[in-house]
Design a protein around this motif. Structure first.
Motif, PDB file in Angstrom:
ATOM      1  N   SER A  95       0.896  -1.198  -0.106  1.00 57.42           N
ATOM      2  CA  SER A  95      -0.156   0.078   0.021  1.00 57.42           C
ATOM      3  C   SER A  95       0.870   1.244  -0.163  1.00 57.42           C
ATOM      4  O   SER A  95       0.286   2.102   0.090  1.00 57.42           O
ATOM      5  N   TRP A  96       1.955   1.013   0.047  1.00 54.27           N
ATOM      6  CA  TRP A  96       2.986   2.200  -0.140  1.00 54.27           C
ATOM      7  C   TRP A  96       3.102   3.003  -1.377  1.00 54.27           C
ATOM      8  O   TRP A  96       3.248   4.337  -1.301  1.00 54.27           O
ATOM      9  N   LEU A  97       3.025   2.314  -2.553  1.00 53.39           N
ATOM     10  CA  LEU A  97       3.221   3.094  -3.753  1.00 53.39           C
ATOM     11  C   LEU A  97       2.031   2.887  -4.802  1.00 53.39           C
ATOM     12  O   LEU A  97       1.740   2.408  -5.635  1.00 53.39           O
ATOM     13  N   ARG A  98       0.734   3.331  -4.125  1.00 54.36           N
ATOM     14  CA  ARG A  98      -0.545   3.170  -4.753  1.00 54.36           C
ATOM     15  C   ARG A  98      -1.064   4.638  -5.028  1.00 54.36           C
ATOM     16  O   ARG A  98      -0.694   5.879  -4.604  1.00 54.36           O
ATOM     17  N   ALA A  99      -1.874   4.584  -6.294  1.00 55.53           N
ATOM     18  CA  ALA A  99      -2.286   6.122  -6.819  1.00 55.53           C
ATOM     19  C   ALA A  99      -3.383   6.534  -5.728  1.00 55.53           C
ATOM     20  O   ALA A  99      -4.491   5.860  -5.609  1.00 55.53           O
ATOM     21  N   GLU A 100      -3.102   7.580  -5.169  1.00 51.96           N
ATOM     22  CA  GLU A 100      -4.217   8.052  -3.973  1.00 51.96           C
ATOM     23  C   GLU A 100      -4.686   9.495  -4.431  1.00 51.96           C
ATOM     24  O   GLU A 100      -5.508   9.821  -3.852  1.00 51.96           O
ATOM     25  N   ARG A 101      -4.040  10.275  -5.458  1.00 55.05           N
ATOM     26  CA  ARG A 101      -4.727  11.683  -5.609  1.00 55.05           C
ATOM     27  C   ARG A 101      -4.052  11.941  -7.445  1.00 55.05           C
ATOM     28  O   ARG A 101      -3.174  11.249  -7.663  1.00 55.05           O
ATOM     29  N   VAL A 102      -5.085  12.910  -7.769  1.00 57.22           N
ATOM     30  CA  VAL A 102      -4.516  13.421  -9.104  1.00 57.22           C
ATOM     31  C   VAL A 102      -4.333  14.920  -9.016  1.00 57.22           C
ATOM     32  O   VAL A 102      -5.252  15.695  -8.480  1.00 57.22           O
ATOM     33  N   ARG A 103      -3.331  15.318  -9.408  1.00 58.33           N
ATOM     34  CA  ARG A 103      -2.972  16.793  -9.166  1.00 58.33           C
ATOM     35  C   ARG A 103      -2.884  17.148 -10.569  1.00 58.33           C
ATOM     36  O   ARG A 103      -2.461  16.667 -11.683  1.00 58.33           O
ATOM     37  N   VAL A 104      -3.716  18.592 -10.779  1.00 64.37           N
ATOM     38  CA  VAL A 104      -3.810  19.012 -12.056  1.00 64.37           C
ATOM     39  C   VAL A 104      -3.214  20.624 -11.980  1.00 64.37           C
ATOM     40  O   VAL A 104      -3.481  21.334 -11.209  1.00 64.37           O
ATOM     41  N   THR A 105      -2.483  20.754 -13.109  1.00 62.00           N
ATOM     42  CA  THR A 105      -1.981  22.199 -13.240  1.00 62.00           C
ATOM     43  C   THR A 105      -1.960  22.706 -14.605  1.00 62.00           C
ATOM     44  O   THR A 105      -2.151  22.060 -15.693  1.00 62.00           O
ATOM     45  N   GLY A 106      -1.978  23.888 -14.754  1.00 64.34           N
ATOM     46  CA  GLY A 106      -1.875  24.545 -16.091  1.00 64.34           C
ATOM     47  C   GLY A 106      -3.342  25.088 -16.687  1.00 64.34           C
ATOM     48  O   GLY A 106      -3.505  25.497 -17.909  1.00 64.34           O
ATOM     49  N   THR A 107      -4.224  24.824 -15.833  1.00 65.88           N
ATOM     50  CA  THR A 107      -5.770  25.231 -16.577  1.00 65.88           C
ATOM     51  C   THR A 107      -6.017  26.721 -16.301  1.00 65.88           C
ATOM     52  O   THR A 107      -5.602  27.428 -15.341  1.00 65.88           O
ATOM     53  N   THR A 108      -6.822  27.217 -17.187  1.00 70.75           N
ATOM     54  CA  THR A 108      -7.267  28.774 -17.105  1.00 70.75           C
ATOM     55  C   THR A 108      -8.946  28.574 -17.220  1.00 70.75           C
ATOM     56  O   THR A 108      -9.644  29.237 -16.355  1.00 70.75           O
ATOM     57  N   VAL A 109      -9.460  28.014 -18.438  1.00 67.08           N
ATOM     58  CA  VAL A 109     -10.891  28.381 -18.426  1.00 67.08           C
ATOM     59  C   VAL A 109     -11.438  26.746 -17.771  1.00 67.08           C
ATOM     60  O   VAL A 109     -12.309  26.762 -17.125  1.00 67.08           O
ATOM     61  N   LEU A 110     -10.707  25.769 -18.150  1.00 60.26           N
ATOM     62  CA  LEU A 110     -11.144  24.483 -17.460  1.00 60.26           C
ATOM     63  C   LEU A 110     -10.800  24.521 -15.971  1.00 60.26           C
ATOM     64  O   LEU A 110     -10.026  25.063 -15.545  1.00 60.26           O
ATOM     65  N   THR A 111     -11.831  23.687 -15.121  1.00 58.59           N
ATOM     66  CA  THR A 111     -11.544  23.660 -13.796  1.00 58.59           C
ATOM     67  C   THR A 111     -10.505  22.468 -13.649  1.00 58.59           C
ATOM     68  O   THR A 111     -10.736  21.267 -14.294  1.00 58.59           O
ATOM     69  N   ALA A 112     -10.079  22.319 -12.290  1.00 57.58           N
ATOM     70  CA  ALA A 112      -9.222  21.010 -12.034  1.00 57.58           C
ATOM     71  C   ALA A 112     -10.320  19.639 -12.017  1.00 57.58           C
ATOM     72  O   ALA A 112      -9.612  18.858 -12.469  1.00 57.58           O
ATOM     73  N   GLU A 113     -11.289  20.192 -11.358  1.00 51.32           N
ATOM     74  CA  GLU A 113     -12.427  19.136 -11.207  1.00 51.32           C
ATOM     75  C   GLU A 113     -12.734  18.632 -12.689  1.00 51.32           C
ATOM     76  O   GLU A 113     -13.076  17.338 -12.629  1.00 51.32           O
ATOM     77  N   GLU A 114     -12.890  19.430 -13.595  1.00 49.26           N
ATOM     78  CA  GLU A 114     -13.382  18.877 -15.019  1.00 49.26           C
ATOM     79  C   GLU A 114     -12.329  17.988 -15.491  1.00 49.26           C
ATOM     80  O   GLU A 114     -12.655  17.005 -15.810  1.00 49.26           O
ATOM     81  N   VAL A 115     -10.974  18.435 -15.190  1.00 46.50           N
ATOM     82  CA  VAL A 115     -10.108  17.517 -15.733  1.00 46.50           C
ATOM     83  C   VAL A 115      -9.988  16.196 -15.015  1.00 46.50           C
ATOM     84  O   VAL A 115      -9.884  15.117 -15.517  1.00 46.50           O
ATOM     85  N   ARG A 116     -10.227  16.110 -13.640  1.00 47.85           N
ATOM     86  CA  ARG A 116     -10.012  14.897 -12.874  1.00 47.85           C
ATOM     87  C   ARG A 116     -11.178  13.880 -13.556  1.00 47.85           C
ATOM     88  O   ARG A 116     -10.878  12.679 -13.644  1.00 47.85           O
ATOM     89  N   ASP A 117     -12.543  14.590 -13.696  1.00 48.78           N
ATOM     90  CA  ASP A 117     -13.552  13.798 -14.068  1.00 48.78           C
ATOM     91  C   ASP A 117     -13.154  13.088 -15.289  1.00 48.78           C
ATOM     92  O   ASP A 117     -13.497  12.018 -15.435  1.00 48.78           O
ATOM     93  N   ALA A 118     -12.713  14.154 -16.209  1.00 48.80           N
ATOM     94  CA  ALA A 118     -12.335  13.413 -17.572  1.00 48.80           C
ATOM     95  C   ALA A 118     -11.340  12.417 -17.739  1.00 48.80           C
ATOM     96  O   ALA A 118     -11.288  11.539 -18.313  1.00 48.80           O
ATOM     97  N   ALA A 119     -10.354  12.527 -16.885  1.00 43.28           N
ATOM     98  CA  ALA A 119      -9.017  11.728 -16.689  1.00 43.28           C
ATOM     99  C   ALA A 119      -9.381  10.474 -16.390  1.00 43.28           C
ATOM    100  O   ALA A 119      -9.237   9.278 -16.885  1.00 43.28           O
ATOM    101  N   ASP A 120     -10.333  10.211 -15.246  1.00 41.00           N
ATOM    102  CA  ASP A 120     -11.346   9.191 -14.767  1.00 41.00           C
ATOM    103  C   ASP A 120      -9.860   8.002 -14.226  1.00 41.00           C
ATOM    104  O   ASP A 120      -9.825   6.819 -14.711  1.00 41.00           O
ATOM    105  N   VAL A 121      -9.164   8.516 -13.348  1.00 39.72           N
ATOM    106  CA  VAL A 121      -7.758   7.828 -12.927  1.00 39.72           C
ATOM    107  C   VAL A 121      -8.499   6.697 -11.732  1.00 39.72           C
ATOM    108  O   VAL A 121      -9.347   7.301 -10.939  1.00 39.72           O
ATOM    109  N   SER A 122      -8.326   5.571 -11.889  1.00 39.36           N
ATOM    110  CA  SER A 122      -8.430   4.617 -10.999  1.00 39.36           C
ATOM    111  C   SER A 122      -7.747   4.734  -9.821  1.00 39.36           C
ATOM    112  O   SER A 122      -6.243   4.342  -9.852  1.00 39.36           O
ATOM    113  N   LEU A 123      -8.241   5.076  -8.508  1.00 37.58           N
ATOM    114  CA  LEU A 123      -7.458   5.480  -7.507  1.00 37.58           C
ATOM    115  C   LEU A 123      -7.258   3.980  -6.590  1.00 37.58           C
ATOM    116  O   LEU A 123      -8.026   3.245  -6.888  1.00 37.58           O
ATOM    117  N   ASN A 124      -6.354   4.300  -5.682  1.00 42.72           N
ATOM    118  CA  ASN A 124      -6.294   3.034  -4.888  1.00 42.72           C
ATOM    119  C   ASN A 124      -5.699   1.785  -5.565  1.00 42.72           C
ATOM    120  O   ASN A 124      -6.155   0.478  -5.118  1.00 42.72           O
TER     121      ASN A 124
END
Length: 265
Positions: free
Chosen positions: A60-89
Motif C-alpha cells: 500500500s506504499w506506492l498506490r495512486a491516491e490523488r490526481v494533481r492538475v496544473t495549467g488550467t485557465t478556463v477548465l477547472t481542475a475538477e473537470e479535468v479529474r473527472d475526464a481523466a477518470d484515474v482509478s485510485l487505490n
C-alpha cells in the motif's frame, strides 16, 4: 674452464622449485567463488526481486491516491479529474498514462496538450495546456472558438472579449473551391497570429472570401487588405510602418508588402 664452485652447487640445491610468491598471490585473487557463495548470491537476488515486485504491486506504499492538475485557465481542475477518470487505490506502476491522455483529449477538446506522469509515491500529475481562441465563428446564435491551427474546439453562448469574429464569405473563384472551408479557416487563424499586437487588439473581424483575399476590419471603421496568410512577418512590419506614417488612414493594403498602399477610406 673451471666448473661451478661448491657454494654455487649448494645454492642451486637449496633454492625453491615453485613459482615466485608474487605469482601465487595473483592466482589466489583470481580464484572463483565457491558453490556455496554463488548459491547465497542467487538467493539474495531472488529475494530482492520479489521484494521489489511486492513493493510496486502488492504493498500500500506506492498506490495512486490523488490526481494533481496544473495549467488550467478556463477548465477547472475538477473537470479535468473527472475526464481523466484515474482509478485510485491501485498500484501506481500499473496506471496507464497513455490511456489517460487519450481520454482527456477526446473528452475535453479545449486541451491542446497534456503531460501525464507518475509522481511517486502516491500521485498522478496532469500538466494541461489549453487551446487559445484566436478567432470565433458565429452560427445560430452560438460562438465557436477557433485556435491557431483552425480547429473549432469549443462552443460558448457569449462572444469572448478581444477575439475577432471570423466571417466566411467564400466567392466562386477556383481558389475557394480548391481550399475548402477548413483550410480557409486555418489560413484566417494564422493571419491573426501574425498581426502586430496593437492591430490584433483593434481587429474586430476577419472577412475571408478566398485563400488570397482576407480582409481585416478594425475599430474606427478602418480596414486592412491582407491577402493570403503568406509572408505574414513582412506584411506585419509594413502595416506597422504605414499606420505610423499615416495615422489618418482608413484603408491599408499590404497584400504586396513591397508595394503597399493607404487611403483615407
Amino acid at each position: 674452464m673451471a666448473g661451478p664452485s661448491t657454494a654455487e652447487r649448494g645454492a642451486r640445491r637449496t633454492s625453491p622449485s615453485g613459482p615466485p610468491p608474487r605469482r601465487s598471490a595473483v592466482r589466489r585473487r583470481l580464484r572463483l567463488p565457491g558453490r556455496r557463495t554463488l548459491l547465497l548470491i542467487a538467493v539474495a537476488v531472488i529475494l530482492l526481486g520479489a521484494g521489489a515486485v511486492w513493493l510496486l504491486y502488492g504493498s500500500s506504499w506506492l498506490r495512486a491516491e490523488r490526481v494533481r492538475v496544473t495549467g488550467t485557465t478556463v477548465l477547472t481542475a475538477e473537470e479535468v479529474r473527472d475526464a481523466a477518470d484515474v482509478s485510485l487505490n491501485t498500484p501506481l506502476v500499473t496506471v496507464d498514462t497513455g490511456a489517460i491522455e487519450h481520454r482527456l483529449r477526446e473528452r475535453l477538446p479545449r486541451i491542446a496538450k497534456v503531460d501525464v506522469s507518475r509522481s511517486w509515491p502516491h500521485t498522478i500529475s496532469l500538466a494541461v495546456t489549453e487551446r487559445r481562441p484566436e478567432a470565433i465563428v458565429e452560427e445560430g446564435g452560438k460562438f465557436h472558438e477557433v485556435d491557431a491551427a483552425g480547429v473549432r474546439f469549443s462552443t460558448v453562448s457569449k462572444r469572448p472579449k478581444g477575439v475577432p469574429l471570423l466571417e466566411m464569405e467564400p466567392d466562386r473563384s477556383p481558389s475557394s473551391r480548391h481550399f475548402g472551408p477548413a483550410r480557409l479557416r486555418r489560413a484566417a487563424a494564422r493571419v491573426v497570429t501574425q498581426l502586430p499586437e496593437k492591430v490584433r487588439r483593434d481587429t474586430r473581424s476577419l472577412r475571408v472570401r478566398s485563400y488570397d483575399s482576407i480582409t481585416l476590419e478594425l475599430t474606427g471603421g478602418r480596414t486592412v487588405a491582407w491577402g493570403s496568410a503568406e509572408r505574414g512577418e513582412a506584411k506585419a512590419k509594413t502595416l506597422t510602418a504605414l499606420m505610423k506614417a499615416r495615422p489618418d488612414g482608413g484603408h491599408f493594403d499590404v497584400t504586396a508588402p513591397s508595394s503597399p498602399a493607404v487611403s483615407r477610406s
